[in-house]
Design an enzyme around this catalytic site. Structure first.
Site, PDB file in Angstrom:
ATOM      1  N   HIS A   1     -37.106 -60.730 129.389  1.00 21.93           N
ATOM      2  CA  HIS A   1     -37.835 -60.173 128.256  1.00 21.93           C
ATOM      3  C   HIS A   1     -38.872 -59.186 128.793  1.00 21.93           C
ATOM      4  O   HIS A   1     -39.821 -59.587 129.479  1.00 21.93           O
ATOM      5  CB  HIS A   1     -38.527 -61.275 127.457  1.00 21.93           C
ATOM      6  CG  HIS A   1     -37.578 -62.215 126.793  1.00 21.93           C
ATOM      7  ND1 HIS A   1     -37.819 -63.559 126.650  1.00 21.93           N
ATOM      8  CD2 HIS A   1     -36.353 -61.993 126.239  1.00 21.93           C
ATOM      9  CE1 HIS A   1     -36.803 -64.128 126.031  1.00 21.93           C
ATOM     10  NE2 HIS A   1     -35.902 -63.193 125.774  1.00 21.93           N
TER      11      HIS A   1
ATOM     12  N   GLU B   1     -42.772 -59.714 128.748  1.00 22.90           N
ATOM     13  CA  GLU B   1     -43.355 -60.844 129.472  1.00 22.90           C
ATOM     14  C   GLU B   1     -43.607 -60.432 130.918  1.00 22.90           C
ATOM     15  O   GLU B   1     -42.983 -60.923 131.859  1.00 22.90           O
ATOM     16  CB  GLU B   1     -42.436 -62.054 129.370  1.00 22.90           C
ATOM     17  CG  GLU B   1     -42.289 -62.542 127.935  1.00 22.90           C
ATOM     18  CD  GLU B   1     -41.141 -63.516 127.739  1.00 22.90           C
ATOM     19  OE1 GLU B   1     -40.610 -64.022 128.747  1.00 22.90           O
ATOM     20  OE2 GLU B   1     -40.759 -63.760 126.585  1.00 22.90           O
TER      21      GLU B   1
ATOM     22  N   HIS C   1     -40.530 -66.828 132.711  1.00 23.86           N
ATOM     23  CA  HIS C   1     -40.831 -66.235 131.399  1.00 23.86           C
ATOM     24  C   HIS C   1     -42.337 -66.194 131.185  1.00 23.86           C
ATOM     25  O   HIS C   1     -43.119 -66.729 131.972  1.00 23.86           O
ATOM     26  CB  HIS C   1     -40.193 -67.068 130.276  1.00 23.86           C
ATOM     27  CG  HIS C   1     -38.735 -66.818 130.072  1.00 23.86           C
ATOM     28  ND1 HIS C   1     -38.235 -66.090 129.027  1.00 23.86           N
ATOM     29  CD2 HIS C   1     -37.667 -67.191 130.801  1.00 23.86           C
ATOM     30  CE1 HIS C   1     -36.913 -66.031 129.105  1.00 23.86           C
ATOM     31  NE2 HIS C   1     -36.547 -66.701 130.189  1.00 23.86           N
TER      32      HIS C   1
ATOM     33  N   GLU D   1     -42.564 -71.113 131.948  1.00 23.17           N
ATOM     34  CA  GLU D   1     -43.332 -70.271 131.047  1.00 23.17           C
ATOM     35  C   GLU D   1     -44.767 -70.127 131.554  1.00 23.17           C
ATOM     36  O   GLU D   1     -45.434 -71.125 131.841  1.00 23.17           O
ATOM     37  CB  GLU D   1     -43.375 -70.894 129.642  1.00 23.17           C
ATOM     38  CG  GLU D   1     -42.015 -71.135 129.010  1.00 23.17           C
ATOM     39  CD  GLU D   1     -41.499 -69.914 128.293  1.00 23.17           C
ATOM     40  OE1 GLU D   1     -42.202 -68.891 128.319  1.00 23.17           O
ATOM     41  OE2 GLU D   1     -40.416 -69.993 127.693  1.00 23.17           O
TER      42      GLU D   1
END
Length: 1229
Positions: A923, A926, A1020, A1105
């Protein structure tokens, strides 16, 4: 009359007396006692006395196992004696009056609602009805009603619905009676069908009679009437009825009257009740129109401004703000189309999905707005009955969790023929390298025999020795080169879009600079240039100017020994011209570097500065990472292919960034900032003449002129990873900013990266990014945007810093079309607003959503790592996995330790190291994932003893950027295909998703040769949670989360999936085990984590994350996260892998304990972290209360998502004090 004898002995306890009385009452119900009516009346009066005087009696009657409520209700149902009925109703009222609603729930569960409604129906037949009985019945129903979700349906079926309404109509002056009746009507009205039925019988008109003209008499009755009316008006039919009768204006007049007369603010609840009625009626389009026509915006705006000074009136201000925001006329987003300003023609159009719909739209369709912005308000005369809505809501959180065990169980499926997978053999040359050409010294006696069979783990199961032509052809875009692509001629070939004509020429130290009429010329000087020069020259092309410029590995040092005169049209003053950081920035092609800043100094300072010649300009950035090289970055930019064909370079990417030496706390949000910003937005409608509404930047209109006024900011985003589509000046120092959609998409607006110049000091500039889509953001919880000042960088402070005040994120008045909202109608955009006061006049500043990390930066870092590593110690190889849709290479990195020697045993040991497979940046928005990956790469390439042990333990396969095209072109989530690549892992298309297709191919190849990675982790970033955490996959925990007993499924699951997160929770200060989740959701079945776990068979398959905001636990509690902490997390991840290796191979692999003791110290020192780690367990820190539910994956685009409690079942005791030996025992048990 026979009296029942009651024991009066003092030794009998209260509980015994109560039980005795209830037992006698039960006998009366069974008809075994003479004189039932009198006896029942006597016993119930005694029980009433006890419950009125003693709390223990009330508690005992509703305690678990007690039959007291059943006996009382049975008596109530069977008795005909009025006094007994009154006694029992009083008993029940006393019982449910306290207890926090639990006792009322007990009464409902025992069937009390049905009995009371039947009694109400029976009592209503008396003429006239018993007033005392009606008061008690309605009082009790009003108390238990909120706990019975079916009470509305029960009352309607029982025929009791209109009884209360008729009582109010017939007894308008009897306030004691109609007060509980209104309370019951309010409870009934929570059911939409009941509300419509009551509305047809005139309840709305009746309520307006009660709330009537302003009067301070009977205010308690007025409050209940307003609450009832607000509940009734939630029905669209009733709201339309109120609008048709002009009641909206009546409500506004009543509110103004109360606002004017309530000078001491004693009746705030009544004023709020009126606002709640207005709020309900404005839920429909007709209500909002009536509100606007009645001048409601101005009325509520003025009254709320008058209330601001009194803190206790905040509920009125907040409700008024909500109503005004809702009624603010929906505006069209000022764009010609919501599709991206850039177009890329896909090689293949998907058959279905959002991208297919985008391509199938008629060319003349207006995709910015729908025909009506309120299609969600379409109403019918009869509203659909939805009795089970509440039941449906009870389990919505579990709807997305996979419950099919057969789907949950991992199943190893190659998915592709082995012959086809053989194409990936070239990326695993470490499995066939014999190292005979390397000078490796060892005491081992046996030399390596190239033809020797080294065993199963390194035998590639293929049909032939050479690649077939078919296999080569089927691998679209995969590079077949075996050498380093950075050293090949093809890699260094400059793309055509950078072969620009030279706009400016710097021949030697005395060359002149001439401005061309229709071209922008940047100023590259590392000194501050005069304001006149900046006005005349906006951009300059950096050319090879001198051989005296020098660059040093740890910083940017620029020496200039000769004079350079500038002769622009606007100014003839001489000024030193130096080319920052390098001697040969451009050779044969032209890339522009953004303009430098002007301090706005007075003329004497300018003269003294410009008169000095041969002056050295030193950018003292001694802490700049050795992997940053300004010259090399420009060379990397030349080979980067963007859709807009960018030719400018952003200064932060060129200069580099170092973490600031100071802490950046999570911002404490000022009280009332959101409503203040909304009020300022509402002023746009009320005072329209004050709005400038001038476009100052527009990617859709290339002819948009750049403002020449000194007090107007200038914007730019035409550089790699930049995202800013349009800027509109609203007020003198306020600007609305619109972000660009992801290419081949019409949404995903969140990432921003743009340049601002032309500012003044001591002025607060407000920036509003008005087309965000997420329903909430960490900007509401202390996160700040990032700013990079070129002037500060030139003053030896090249920092990205958190800036901005009055930051908030809220729903605005710009309407999203159903096309933009995935078919949903009536959705609005959201605004990020922040105010910045600049430190330097005419500076050049850059703003970003998070720390930028471009594709060119990655290429530069990889090349620097390759050129600086020790080839005798580190095995480093960089391959091109494939080409992206735009023709950019996707790097694949292999890192491990060189074998001890080229002897047989050492080669065997080298080849049989387990694999670790890491990916990142699928992504683009990010960017924190890339900074974590940078920390991982630099640690793996470092000289730390523990890093060497790590390299000797594993072979690392790393794809540091899965979505280069998205990163380059400033996308937030998608690739050029317009799709989220992390939803394509199940069936990736080689033409549309080449990086995913071939990344999965690498994993499938490892599975085919029986070399499954020990760990797969996809890095991420998370926009709506704090800390760093992991998502993994567990069958048992998934089943547990759906309230299904996993033990009954006879599941045997290795708990090893928790080992790495637990290790990280002990070693990484930013990591939070309490936020981890191991639940598998249906909506995530196409993500890398789930597919690698389910199809490839990797048990330890994770998504890691990292927060975009900061931490609320541990050493960094209360601080916003920075690149230092992110890189530290990447290094700590490596340390965790080292410990994991020790745990998974405790016998054959025994690391020196001294290394494990010092590894954290080495990490701390390399990351410049000086404070000790103080890990705070979850139970010591209250959870951060948010206003939005979170999903179990990063940045999901659904509004209804899995709640934040996905990891709450993790027992804190399991986290506390996990040692290597403890974890080993867990795994081996």
């Amino acid at each position: 009359m026979n009296k029942i004898k009651i024991s009066s002995e003092k030794s009998v306890s209260t509980s015994s007396r109560t039980m005795s009385l209830l037992s006698q009452l039960e006998k009366i119900n069974l008809g075994s006692v003479l004189g039932e009516a009198d006896n029942a009346r006597y016993v119930t009066s005694k029980i009433l006395h006890l419950v009125q005087s003693q709390e223990k009696t009330r508690k005992d009657m509703t305690s678990k196992g007690s039959t007291g409520i059943e006996v009382i209700l049975s008596t109530l149902e069977n008795t005909k004696d009025p006094q007994t009925i009154l006694n029992i109703l009083n008993i029940l009222i006393e019982v449910v009056s306290v207890g926090g609603g639990r006792r009322a729930s007990v009464l409902v569960a025992k069937g009390g609602t049905q009995i009371l409604l039947q009694l109400l129906l029976t009592a209503s037949k008396d003429a006239p009805p018993n007033e005392e009985l009606m008061v008690l019945l309605h009082t009790l129903l009003a108390k238990i009603g909120p706990k019975d979700k079916k009470i509305g349906m029960k009352a309607r079926i029982n025929g009791a619905l209109n009884i209360s309404l008729n009582l109010v109509k017939q007894n308008l002056q009897n306030h004691r009676l109609i007060l509980p009746c209104l309370q019951v009507l309010r409870v009934y009205s929570t059911n939409s069908v009941n509300a419509v039925s009551l509305g047809k019988n005139g309840v709305v008109e009746l309520m307006f009679k009660i709330i009537g003209p302003f009067s301070k008499k009977n205010t308690s009755l007025l409050k209940i009437a307003l609450d009832t009316l607000a509940a009734l008006l939630k029905s669209k039919t009733n709201a339309r009825r109120a609008v048709d009768r002009g009641y909206v204006q009546v409500l506004l007049m009543i509110y103004v009257d109360w606002h004017s007369h309530d000078s001491r603010h004693r009746y705030m609840l009544i004023r709020k009740g009126v606002l709640q009625c207005i709020k309900s009626v404005t839920n429909i389009k007709l209500g909002r129109k009536a509100f606007i026509d009645a001048n409601g915006m101005k009325i509520l705006y003025n009254t709320s401004q008058e209330c601001l000074a009194v803190r206790t009136l905040d509920p009125l201000v907040n409700t008024s703000s909500l109503i005004m925001r809702k009624c603010f006329p929906k505006n069209r987003l000022p764009l010609p189309t919501i599709k991206s300003a850039f177009h890329f023609q896909l090689p293949v159009i998907p058959a279905s999905g959002p991208v297919a719909q985008l391509y199938n739209l008629p060319p003349d369709v207006d995709d910015v707005v729908d025909e009506s912005d309120d299609n969600d308000d379409a109403e019918t005369e009869s509203e659909i009955e939805t009795e089970n809505d509440d039941d449906k809501d009870q389990h919505f959180k579990n709807d997305d969790i996979e419950t099919d065990i057969n789907k949950l169980k991992p199943r190893q499926e190659l998915g592709r023929p082995i012959e086809e997978l053989k194409m990936y053999e070239q990326f695993f040359s470490e499995l066939s390298e014999n190292f005979q050409e390397y000078d490796l010294v060892s005491k081992e006696p046996k030399p390596f025999v190239p033809d020797a069979n080294l065993g199963g783990p390194i035998v590639v199961p293929t049909a032939g020795e050479e690649h077939s032509a078919e296999a080569n052809q089927s691998m679209k875009g995969v590079s077949l080169k075996e050498c380093n692509p950075l050293l090949t001629e093809e890699y260094n070939r400059r793309p055509a879009f950078l072969e620009l004509p030279k706009k400016d020429t710097i021949k030697d130290s005395s060359s002149s600079l001439h401005q061309q009429n229709d071209q922008r010329n940047p100023l590259p000087s590392c000194q501050c240039l005069s304001q006149e020069i900046v006005k005349g020259l906006d951009r300059i092309s950096l050319q090879n100017s001198t051989k005296n410029d020098q660059y040093y590995g740890t910083g940017c040092v620029i020496k200039k020994e000769s004079k350079t005169s500038l002769t622009p049209l606007a100014c003839s003053k001489p000024c030193e011209h130096v080319s920052p950081c390098g001697s040969s920035l451009f050779e044969g092609s032209s890339v522009q570097l953004g303009k430098l800043c002007c301090t706005g100094a007075d003329s004497e300072e300018e003269d003294s500065r410009s008169s000095s010649s041969g002056e050295q300009v030193v950018l003292e950035t001694s802490d700049v990472s050795p992997v940053h090289d300004c010259d090399l970055y420009i060379e990397m930019v030349k080979t980067t292919k963007s859709i807009p064909e960018y030719s400018e370079v952003a200064y932060p990417d060129y200069f580099g960034h170092i973490p600031p030496p100071f802490k950046e706390p999570i911002l404490e949000r000022p009280y009332g900032v959101q409503r203040t910003k909304i009020s300022q937005d509402i002023e746009r409608l009320i005072h329209q003449n004050d709005i400038i509404d001038r476009v100052v930047y527009d990617l859709d209109n290339l002819s948009c002129s750049i403002p020449e006024e000194a007090d107007v900011l200038k914007f730019n985003s035409k550089f790699e990873s930049g995202n800013l589509r349009k800027v509109i000046q609203i007020r003198k120092n306020e600007y609305d900013l619109i972000l660009n959609s992801d290419i081949n998409s019409n949404h995903y607006h969140q990432w921003f990266y743009f340049e601002v110049s032309g500012m003044k000091t001591s002025i607060g500039y407000r920036f509003n990014i008005i087309n965000c889509e997420k329903s909430n953001s960490q900007f509401n919880y202390g996160m700040q945007p990032l700013m990079y000042s070129v002037q500060e960088a030139l003053n030896s402070r090249p920092y990205w810093t958190r800036v901005g005040t009055d930051i908030c994120y809220y729903k605005n008045h710009f309407s999203r079309s159903s096309i933009a909202a995935g078919g949903q109608k009536g959705k609005s955009y959201y605004t990020i607003t922040f105010t910045v006061t600049f430190q330097h006049k005419d500076d050049v500043c850059y703003f970003a959503y998070h720390y930028p990390y471009t594709y060119s930066t990655l290429k530069m870092h990889l090349q620097k790592l390759e050129s600086t590593h020790n080839p005798q110690q580190i095995y480093f190889r960089q391959d091109v996995l494939c080409e992206t849709l735009a023709g950019n290479s996707c790097p694949l990195v292999t890192i491990t330790a060189m074998p001890e020697s080229n002897y047989y045993e050492h080669i065997c040991k080298f080849r049989n190291r387990p694999y670790i497979f890491l990916t990142a940046r699928v992504h683009p928005g990010e960017t924190n994932a890339s900074w974590v990956m940078k920390g991982t790469l630099e640690y793996l390439m470092s000289n730390n003893p523990s890093a060497q042990c790590l390299r000797e333990s594993y072979i690392f396969k790393i794809i540091p950027m899965l979505n280069p095209d998205g990163v380059i072109n400033g996308n937030h989530r998608c690739s050029l295909s317009g799709e989220d690549l992390n939803r394509q892992w199940q069936n990736p298309n080689p033409d549309l998703h080449p990086t995913i297709y071939h990344a999965k191919g690498l994993l499938q190849y490892l599975a085919a040769i029986k070399r499954l990675p020990l760990v797969y982790c996809d890095y991420h970033g998370h926009s709506r949670k704090k800390n760093v955490f992991m998502y993994g996959c567990s069958i048992k925990e998934t089943m547990w989360h759906t309230n299904i007993n996993a033990a009954s499924c006879d599941l045997m699951e290795d708990p090893g999936y928790k080992a790495l997160p637990k290790i990280l929770s002990q070693t990484a200060p930013a990591f939070c085990m309490g936020s981890c989740s191991f639940v598998v959701e249906k909506s995530k079945e196409s993500t890398a984590r789930v597919v690698v776990w389910r199809e490839i068979g990797v048990q330890r398959s994770y998504t890691m994350e990292s927060t975009l905001c900061g931490c609320d636990q541990g050493k960094y509690k209360g601080l916003q996260i920075g690149t230092r902490e992110l890189e530290e997390m990447g290094a700590k991840f490596c340390v965790g892998l080292l410990r994991l290796r020790r745990m998974t191979s405790p016998l054959e692999y025994n690391l020196p304990s001294s290394l494990l003791d010092i590894e954290n110290e080495l990490i701390e020192s390399s990351c410049k972290v000086t404070s000790p780690t103080t890990y705070v367990l979850d139970e010591d820190e209250p959870r951060f209360l948010e206003e939005v539910d979170y999903s179990a994956e990063s940045n999901d685009d659904q509004d209804i998502e899995l709640a934040d409690n996905a990891g709450d079942y993790e027992a804190p005791t399991q986290e506390d004090g996990l040692s290597d030996s403890d974890a080993t025992r867990i795994l081996l048990s």
